[in-house]
Every structure is written in structure tokens, then in C-alpha cells.
Write a protein that holds these residues in place. Structure first.
Motif, PDB file in Angstrom:
ATOM      1  N   LEU A 148     -18.196  11.282   2.073  1.00 53.68           N
ATOM      2  CA  LEU A 148     -18.263   9.974   2.730  1.00 53.68           C
ATOM      3  C   LEU A 148     -17.202   9.066   2.119  1.00 53.68           C
ATOM      4  N   MET A 149     -16.703   8.109   2.942  1.00 60.33           N
ATOM      5  CA  MET A 149     -15.620   7.263   2.434  1.00 60.33           C
ATOM      6  C   MET A 149     -15.500   6.000   3.271  1.00 60.33           C
ATOM      7  N   THR A 150     -15.192   4.889   2.631  1.00 60.83           N
ATOM      8  CA  THR A 150     -14.842   3.674   3.368  1.00 60.83           C
ATOM      9  C   THR A 150     -13.384   3.770   3.792  1.00 60.83           C
ATOM     10  N   PHE A 151     -13.135   3.349   5.058  1.00 58.09           N
ATOM     11  CA  PHE A 151     -11.786   3.504   5.618  1.00 58.09           C
ATOM     12  C   PHE A 151     -11.481   2.305   6.518  1.00 58.09           C
ATOM     13  N   VAL A 152     -11.218   1.116   5.933  1.00 53.70           N
ATOM     14  CA  VAL A 152     -11.254   0.826   4.515  1.00 53.70           C
ATOM     15  C   VAL A 152     -12.034  -0.472   4.291  1.00 53.70           C
ATOM     16  N   THR A 153     -12.373  -0.693   3.020  1.00 54.51           N
ATOM     17  CA  THR A 153     -13.017  -1.933   2.603  1.00 54.51           C
ATOM     18  C   THR A 153     -11.985  -2.873   2.001  1.00 54.51           C
ATOM     19  N   CYS A 154     -12.086  -4.149   2.343  1.00 56.55           N
ATOM     20  CA  CYS A 154     -11.241  -5.169   1.736  1.00 56.55           C
ATOM     21  C   CYS A 154     -12.023  -5.807   0.585  1.00 56.55           C
ATOM     22  N   PRO A 155     -11.570  -5.671  -0.661  1.00 52.98           N
ATOM     23  CA  PRO A 155     -12.343  -6.139  -1.819  1.00 52.98           C
ATOM     24  C   PRO A 155     -11.911  -7.505  -2.329  1.00 52.98           C
ATOM     25  N   SER A 171     -15.894  12.783   6.129  1.00 56.05           N
ATOM     26  CA  SER A 171     -16.097  11.677   7.067  1.00 56.05           C
ATOM     27  C   SER A 171     -15.583  10.391   6.449  1.00 56.05           C
ATOM     28  N   VAL A 172     -15.236   9.449   7.325  1.00 62.72           N
ATOM     29  CA  VAL A 172     -14.828   8.117   6.891  1.00 62.72           C
ATOM     30  C   VAL A 172     -15.564   7.089   7.739  1.00 62.72           C
ATOM     31  N   THR A 173     -15.670   5.877   7.211  1.00 63.30           N
ATOM     32  CA  THR A 173     -16.422   4.825   7.881  1.00 63.30           C
ATOM     33  C   THR A 173     -15.635   3.526   7.857  1.00 63.30           C
ATOM     34  N   SER A 174     -15.470   2.904   9.010  1.00 62.96           N
ATOM     35  CA  SER A 174     -14.838   1.584   9.055  1.00 62.96           C
ATOM     36  C   SER A 174     -15.808   0.542   8.494  1.00 62.96           C
ATOM     37  N   ASP A 175     -15.258  -0.570   8.025  1.00 60.24           N
ATOM     38  CA  ASP A 175     -16.069  -1.619   7.384  1.00 60.24           C
ATOM     39  C   ASP A 175     -15.647  -2.971   7.964  1.00 60.24           C
ATOM     40  N   HIS A 176     -16.249  -3.338   9.088  1.00 61.82           N
ATOM     41  CA  HIS A 176     -15.857  -4.531   9.832  1.00 61.82           C
ATOM     42  C   HIS A 176     -17.023  -5.505  10.000  1.00 61.82           C
ATOM     43  N   TYR A 177     -16.674  -6.771  10.176  1.00 59.00           N
ATOM     44  CA  TYR A 177     -17.657  -7.783  10.560  1.00 59.00           C
ATOM     45  C   TYR A 177     -17.635  -8.009  12.071  1.00 59.00           C
ATOM     46  N   PHE A 178     -16.508  -7.707  12.694  1.00 58.73           N
ATOM     47  CA  PHE A 178     -16.320  -7.832  14.143  1.00 58.73           C
ATOM     48  C   PHE A 178     -15.767  -6.523  14.695  1.00 58.73           C
ATOM     49  N   PRO A 179     -16.033  -6.210  15.960  1.00 57.34           N
ATOM     50  CA  PRO A 179     -15.220  -5.201  16.645  1.00 57.34           C
ATOM     51  C   PRO A 179     -13.876  -5.816  17.024  1.00 57.34           C
ATOM     52  N   LEU A 204     -13.885   5.642  -2.408  1.00 60.98           N
ATOM     53  CA  LEU A 204     -13.748   4.223  -2.095  1.00 60.98           C
ATOM     54  C   LEU A 204     -12.356   3.948  -1.547  1.00 60.98           C
ATOM     55  N   GLY A 205     -12.259   3.779  -0.226  1.00 61.37           N
ATOM     56  CA  GLY A 205     -10.995   3.417   0.390  1.00 61.37           C
ATOM     57  C   GLY A 205     -10.866   1.906   0.465  1.00 61.37           C
ATOM     58  N   LEU A 206      -9.745   1.369  -0.004  1.00 59.79           N
ATOM     59  CA  LEU A 206      -9.525  -0.069  -0.083  1.00 59.79           C
ATOM     60  C   LEU A 206      -8.257  -0.458   0.667  1.00 59.79           C
ATOM     61  N   GLY A 207      -8.236  -1.695   1.146  1.00 52.99           N
ATOM     62  CA  GLY A 207      -7.054  -2.214   1.813  1.00 52.99           C
ATOM     63  C   GLY A 207      -6.981  -3.723   1.688  1.00 52.99           C
ATOM     64  N   SER A 208      -5.873  -4.295   2.141  1.00 59.15           N
ATOM     65  CA  SER A 208      -5.663  -5.742   2.009  1.00 59.15           C
ATOM     66  C   SER A 208      -6.364  -6.546   3.087  1.00 59.15           C
ATOM     67  N   LYS A 249      -3.545  12.739   0.625  1.00 57.35           N
ATOM     68  CA  LYS A 249      -2.942  11.799   1.576  1.00 57.35           C
ATOM     69  C   LYS A 249      -3.756  11.867   2.870  1.00 57.35           C
ATOM     70  N   ILE A 250      -4.419  10.772   3.204  1.00 53.68           N
ATOM     71  CA  ILE A 250      -5.380  10.778   4.306  1.00 53.68           C
ATOM     72  C   ILE A 250      -4.857   9.948   5.465  1.00 53.68           C
ATOM     73  N   GLY A 251      -4.778  10.561   6.631  1.00 54.89           N
ATOM     74  CA  GLY A 251      -4.379   9.874   7.844  1.00 54.89           C
ATOM     75  C   GLY A 251      -5.532   9.773   8.826  1.00 54.89           C
ATOM     76  N   GLN A 252      -5.319   9.022   9.884  1.00 51.17           N
ATOM     77  CA  GLN A 252      -6.357   8.843  10.901  1.00 51.17           C
ATOM     78  C   GLN A 252      -5.690   8.607  12.253  1.00 51.17           C
ATOM     79  N   LEU A 253      -6.282   9.183  13.297  1.00 54.56           N
ATOM     80  CA  LEU A 253      -5.774   8.909  14.638  1.00 54.56           C
ATOM     81  C   LEU A 253      -6.903   8.934  15.652  1.00 54.56           C
ATOM     82  N   PRO A 254      -6.793   8.088  16.694  1.00 50.77           N
ATOM     83  CA  PRO A 254      -7.796   8.064  17.757  1.00 50.77           C
ATOM     84  C   PRO A 254      -7.544   9.160  18.778  1.00 50.77           C
ATOM     85  N   VAL A 255      -8.636   9.691  19.310  1.00 50.99           N
ATOM     86  CA  VAL A 255      -8.587  10.648  20.412  1.00 50.99           C
ATOM     87  C   VAL A 255      -9.687  10.250  21.387  1.00 50.99           C
TER      88      VAL A 255
END
Length: 321
Positions: free
Chosen positions: A68-75, A33-41, A101-105, A211-217
Motif C-alpha cells: 500500500l502507498m500514498t500517491f501522493v500526500t502533501c505533508p 497498490s497506490v492511493t490518492s490523497d485528496h480533499y476534492f475531486p 509513504l509517497g510525498l509531494g509538494s 522508480k514508480i510511474g502512473q497512467l490512466p486507462v
């Protein structure tokens, strides 16, 4: 064998529901599983944005098997990298080694809330590189002092460290981020089935790494209802990363997607209950070389029907691809 994951989309549901859903996903046989990490929708119609790390802590206690995984956290802006390192180490302990720990810019949507401004893309990648180095150093143990271009760290130390540090993933969208991920990450993250991103990751040291990808359905027995829901809640996804990273709030995404139609969305997001159509959308990720693919079911109130359908029909079909 390609692994298939479930996304706890924090923009679509409250914290208790998110935890209940990942418990159901574990029972249904999702591989991770992965989890988004947002302050807003992205859009007000999505309606939620609970604190992802509290959700993850609860999920670690409510589940026993599913990673479990963050997808993604901005650090870099909303969170200081020393705090991200502490959170990730604690999650690895709570989950008994199931956390990545998934990270992004980052996106302006979430990071602007602390009032620090929104740097250019190049500066954001510089900040991400320095943040990853800080996080890695803290995972290694001992006391850290650091005076860098973007961050200062004074006498930092993680007092509760897991025996094995959480693997670090980095989200990529171009050559520079692929270089960063290849050098510093244990795995790569992308949301588009672009083989050139994975090739660049491999060239810079990522060969053989996950290599982890993601797509909406958007599952629903009523395809028309699924198309309308996908348009209502996920039309923002058609904007692409260069645009989406810059918009400051849901109103910006509303304005930017004024002319996106339900038909436009249906061409990009599989809608309905045709297993073959869903498999056709996943196949490009497999062909591009992704080893793990996380699915995002659009609609907070349609998670359990999707999970039940995925267990019986979708996951068996995807594992035959």
C-alpha cells in the motif's frame, strides 16, 4: 522485472468500495497498490473524496499481501509533517511492513481548504524538503524539537514505531524536485514517461532506487463509452502539472478543460479493450526506466470489470513487454 500496480482513486469511489476493489486487485495478482490523497475531486463528475488514511487503514486489515502507498500526500499545509509521520508509522504497523509513504509538494485543489494561502512552487519545494527532514527524524525515534523556516516542532515523539520505517517516495516534475528526491527519498514518483526526470533523479543520488510511474486507462468492451467516460472524468489530466497544481477547485478544472474534446482524451488515454493499445501506452514508461507502473482505471463503477479483465488479459500481456 517491472511491477504493475492498481490505483485506489479516492476521487472515483466511496471508502468501502475502494477497500473492496483493492481486495479484488490483490486476488487478481496486481503487484502493489497506490492511493490518492485528496480533499476534492478534480471534476464534480468524479463525485468522491473520502479520507485516504482511513481507507488505507481499512485496506491494511482487509488485505494480506499487496503493498500500500500514498500517491501522493502533501505533508506541508493541510497536514503538518509531524502528523504525517505518525500516520505513516501507524500504517506500517497495521500493514505489517507493506506501506510506503509517497510525498509531494501538493495541489491548491486540496491544500487551500485550511485557509493558509498557496505558496509559489519554489516555496512549496522548500517546505517539502523541511517536512521530509522532520518526518525522517521522527522515524528515527526519540524526541524532536525543531524551529525551522516553515515548521516548528515541540517535543514530538512517535510512541508506536515499526521495526523498519516506511520507505519515503517523492514526486518529481523538474530538476529541483529530482534533486530533492535523489538526496532524501528511497524511491521516486512521476506521472509522465520522461526519462530525463529519472536521469536527474539518478544524478542526484537516486541510482538503483525504485522508480514508480502512473497512467490512466479506461477499459470497457464498448470503446465509445470508454472514450466518453474518460473525457467526462479525466480530461483534467491533459492540463499538465504546472496548471493542475494551481487550480483551486473542480469549477476551475471544468473551466480549464472547456475545449478539451473526447478525441483529445482518446489520444492520451487508452480506451476500450484492446490489450495491444494498453500495452503501447505502458511501453514508454518501461523504456524510460520505470521499475513500477500503477494503472488508474477511469470510472468508479467500472473497477471490478477492469480488474477481472486485467487478471485474465492485461497483466499477462504487460509482463511479456
Amino acid at each position: 522485472m517491472v511491477r504493475f500496480g492498481y490505483t485506489m482513486m479516492t476521487e472515483q469511489a466511496g471508502p468501502r468500495t475502494l477497500v473492496d476493489n483493492v481486495v479484488a486487485a490483490e486476488r487478481a495478482g496486481f503487484d502493489f497498490s497506490v492511493t490518492s490523497d485528496h480533499y476534492f475531486p478534480w471534476l464534480a463528475s468524479q463525485g468522491h473524496a473520502p479520507y485516504a488514511w482511513s481507507v488505507l487503514g481499512a485496506a491494511a486489515q482487509a488485505t494480506t499481501r499487496i503493498p500500500l502507498m500514498t500517491f501522493v500526500t502533501c505533508p506541508t499545509i493541510r497536514y503538518h509533517p509531524t502528523v504525517v509521520a505518525q500516520k505513516a508509522a501507524t500504517m506500517q504497523l497495521l500493514s505489517e511492513g507493506r506501506f510506503r509513504l509517497g510525498l509531494g509538494s501538493g495541489e491548491n485543489l486540496n491544500e487551500h481548504v485550511v485557509g493558509g494561502g498557496w505558496p509559489s512552487a519554489g516555496v512549496r519545494l522548500d517546505m517539502l524538503e523541511e517536512a521530509v527532514e522532520i518526518i525522517r527524524a521522527l522515524f528515527a525515534g526519540g524526541e524532536l524539537n525543531h524551529q525551522g523556516t516553515h515548521f516548528d516542532v515541540e517535543n514530538a515523539k512517535l510512541w508506536d514505531l515499526p521495526g523498519q520505517a516506511p520507505p519515503v517516495g517523492i514526486a518529481v516534475s523538474g530538476e529541483r524536485s529530482c534533486s530533492l528526491a535523489g538526496r532524501l527519498a528511497d524511491l521516486v514518483i512521476a506521472t509522465e514517461p520522461k526519462a530525463e526526470l529519472l536521469d536527474a533523479f539518478d544524478r542526484h543520488g537516486g541510482a538503483g532506487k525504485p522508480k514508480i510511474g502512473q497512467l490512466p486507462v479506461c477499459y470497457d468492451t464498448d470503446r465509445h463509452a470508454a472514450v466518453l467516460r474518460a473525457h467526462d472524468q479525466f480530461r483534467w489530466a491533459l492540463g499538465g502539472w504546472p496548471v493542475n497544481a494551481e487550480l483551486p477547485g473542480p469549477s476551475g478544472f471544468e473551466a480549464a478543460t472547456t475545449y478539451v474534446t473526447p478525441d483529445d482524451v482518446a489520444k492520451t488515454i487508452p480506451c476500450g479493450d484492446d490489450v495491444g493499445a494498453f500495452a503501447d501506452s505502458v511501453r514508454p514508461y518501461i523504456e524510460a526506466g520505470f521499475t513500477e507502473i500503477a494503472l488508474v482505471q477511469v470510472g468508479g463503477d467500472r473497477q471490478r470489470p477492469f480488474i477481472d479483465w486485467a487478471e485474465k488479459h492485461l497483466l499477462p500481456a504487460l509482463r511479456e513487454l
